[in-house]
Design an enzyme around this catalytic site. Structure first.
Site, mmCIF file in Angstrom:
data_model
loop_
_atom_site.group_PDB
_atom_site.id
_atom_site.type_symbol
_atom_site.label_atom_id
_atom_site.label_comp_id
_atom_site.label_asym_id
_atom_site.label_seq_id
_atom_site.Cartn_x
_atom_site.Cartn_y
_atom_site.Cartn_z
ATOM 1 N N SER A 1 0.797 -1.223 0.000
ATOM 2 C CA SER A 1 0.000 0.000 0.000
ATOM 3 C C SER A 1 0.828 1.270 0.000
ATOM 4 C CB SER A 1 -0.940 0.004 1.210
ATOM 5 O OG SER A 1 -0.207 -0.057 2.413
ATOM 6 N N HIS B 1 -5.112 -3.115 -3.089
ATOM 7 C CA HIS B 1 -4.703 -2.179 -4.144
ATOM 8 C C HIS B 1 -4.490 -2.861 -5.497
ATOM 9 C CE1 HIS B 1 -4.277 0.985 -1.154
ATOM 10 N NE2 HIS B 1 -3.802 0.032 -0.366
ATOM 11 N N LYS C 1 -11.561 0.791 -2.509
ATOM 12 C CA LYS C 1 -10.561 1.486 -3.333
ATOM 13 C C LYS C 1 -11.032 1.466 -4.793
ATOM 14 C CE LYS C 1 -7.407 0.411 0.371
ATOM 15 N NZ LYS C 1 -7.792 1.530 1.243
HETATM 16 C C1 LIG Z 1 -3.317 -3.192 1.992
HETATM 17 C C2 LIG Z 1 -4.543 -2.752 2.715
HETATM 18 N N1 LIG Z 1 -5.299 -3.668 3.340
HETATM 19 C C3 LIG Z 1 -6.407 -3.332 3.997
HETATM 20 C C4 LIG Z 1 -6.818 -2.031 4.081
HETATM 21 C C5 LIG Z 1 -8.040 -1.716 4.873
HETATM 22 O O1 LIG Z 1 -9.152 -1.720 4.061
HETATM 23 P P1 LIG Z 1 -10.430 -0.837 4.493
HETATM 24 O O2 LIG Z 1 -10.077 0.574 4.233
HETATM 25 O O3 LIG Z 1 -11.523 -1.371 3.629
HETATM 26 O O4 LIG Z 1 -10.655 -1.109 5.944
HETATM 27 C C6 LIG Z 1 -6.065 -1.030 3.440
HETATM 28 C C7 LIG Z 1 -6.409 0.394 3.441
HETATM 29 O O5 LIG Z 1 -7.232 0.978 3.956
HETATM 30 C C8 LIG Z 1 -4.909 -1.401 2.753
HETATM 31 O O6 LIG Z 1 -4.145 -0.480 2.163
#
Ligand SMILES: Cc1ncc(COP(=O)(O)O)c(C=O)c1O
Length: 388
Positions: free
Chosen positions: A182, A210, A240
């Protein structure tokens, strides 16, 4: 309570003294990647709306129709009365996209990882987590109470060595990694990790937050290098590229049924609102039906990396690593003065000494603005000469 306020104030002062205090800034998004902040209109390179779907008319129409039919809230957890009919449709569409037997939708990506790992792994077991994996994979490992080892970033040989040394002492083992990282935008070597996992009878969990909608022809990181079958646990988020909200796990039928029974963040949390689920289904229609849109975020990221002279982007995320938090904040301010929103990312989100601008490119960014941003980054932030 005075002691409580004093405690909070001391913690905040300590963060402030290290340039690590964060503040919420009102941000209005209503016109693609253009946002309004502090009374100014800025072009955002900090949203994860990779396909420009958060404001897409098809998603809005689907959400409005779902509210008309089903109301606003879902009213209870999925196992009680919250499992409105749109859930089944979304789960079968996600499973088909990811090539798995089944899918389980959670309240968010963070909730998904916090629930998935403890549902599969217990205190006697072993978890390997990539050192740069997202905070919610670490949270899941912590909640599982398992022996948790840090695996060197994207180093398959290290994961292999850790498993060779530790695997035999634990009944079960899990390798947990981001599919697309990320804060760095690089891809995990999922095919090779899958082979290591199989060799040691470990289970591979890839967080595709992502990747979905962006790499692997929109099917995500597991499809970027192979056919996806090496990753039995494909987790991701609907917040996203999908442009809505929620998380999911695509996996075999038995694993998904286990989640519905044992993943605490699924069992004990209210179901997503119908409007959000309907919007996510509409987004999958677009991902499956509009390959040109899906190809654009990566192509746009590469316009930027080529012009700045950075290695070619592997995903829609490009880090411009600055170093100290204060310098990253200054770089962000410089770009804001030029009309761009590029939020500085600081520790603990990234390792100390690697504060950065984490730029995300979307299907809707104009190339001329990407080139202007690239020239500013190159000349005013990285201070290298312009490419002819
Ligand atoms: C790699 C990754 N996993 C999980 C999440 C969490 O997802 P959510 O925003 O739907 O809680 C994020 C970012 O928010 C992320 O960048």
């Amino acid at each position: 309570m005075r002691s409580l306020d004093e405690f909070a104030r001391r913690k905040l002062d300590a963060l402030q003294s290290r340039d690590l205090k964060r503040v919420l800034a009102d941000t209005t998004r209503r016109d693609g990647m253009w946002v309004e902040r502090n009374g100014r209109r800025l072009l955002s390179f900090s949203c994860n709306d990779y396909l420009g779907l958060t404001q897409h008319p098809a998603l809005a129409a689907a959400a409005i129709e779902a509210i008309r039919r089903h109301g606003v809230g879902s009213g209870a957890s999925r196992l009680v009365t919250g499992n409105h009919p749109l859930y089944g449709e979304l789960e079968s569409r996600l499973a088909r996209l990811k090539g798995t037997e089944a899918c389980c939708v959670f309240g968010s990506g963070y909730l998904a990882n916090s629930g998935i790992v403890p549902a599969l792994i217990g205190p006697d077991d072993l978890v390997l987590v990539d050192e740069l994996a997202h905070a919610c994979l670490w949270a899941g490992a912590r909640l599982a109470g398992a022996t948790t080892l840090t695996s060197r970033h994207n180093t398959v040989a290290h994961a292999d060595a850790l498993l060779r040394e530790h695997r035999s002492r634990h009944p079960h083992a899990l390798i947990a990694t981001d599919g697309v990282f990320s804060m760095d935008g690089d891809l995990a070597p999922l095919a090779a990790l899958g082979a290591v996992a199989r060799r040691h009878d470990a289970w591979l969990l890839a967080d595709d937050a992502h990747g979905l909608g962006v790499v692997g022809a929109g099917r995500g990181a597991a499809f970027a290098s192979g056919d996806g079958t090496d990753v039995p646990l494909q987790m991701g988020t609907l917040s996203k590229a999908i442009g809505a909200y929620g998380g999911y796990l695509c996996a075999g039928r038995a694993v998904v049924e286990l989640m519905n029974n044992r993943a605490r963040t699924m069992v004990y949390s209210t179901a997503l609102p119908p409007a959000i689920v309907a919007a996510a289904i509409a987004a999958i229609d677009i991902i499956e039906g509009d390959p040109d849109r899906v190809a654009r975020p990566l192509a746009k990221a590469r316009v930027f990396t080529r012009r700045v002279g950075l290695p070619a982007a592997a995903s829609a995320i490009v880090p411009v690593v600055i170093g100290e938090a204060e310098a990253a904040l200054a770089a962000s301010r410089l770009l804001e003065d030029e009309g761009f929103l590029a939020v500085a990312i600081r520790p603990p989100t990234v390792p100390p000494g690697t504060a950065r601008l984490r730029l995300s490119f979307t299907a809707t960014h104009p190339d001329t603005e990407i080139e202007r941003l690239a020239d500013l980054v190159r000349t005013r932030i990285l201070r290298t000469p312009l490419v002819a």
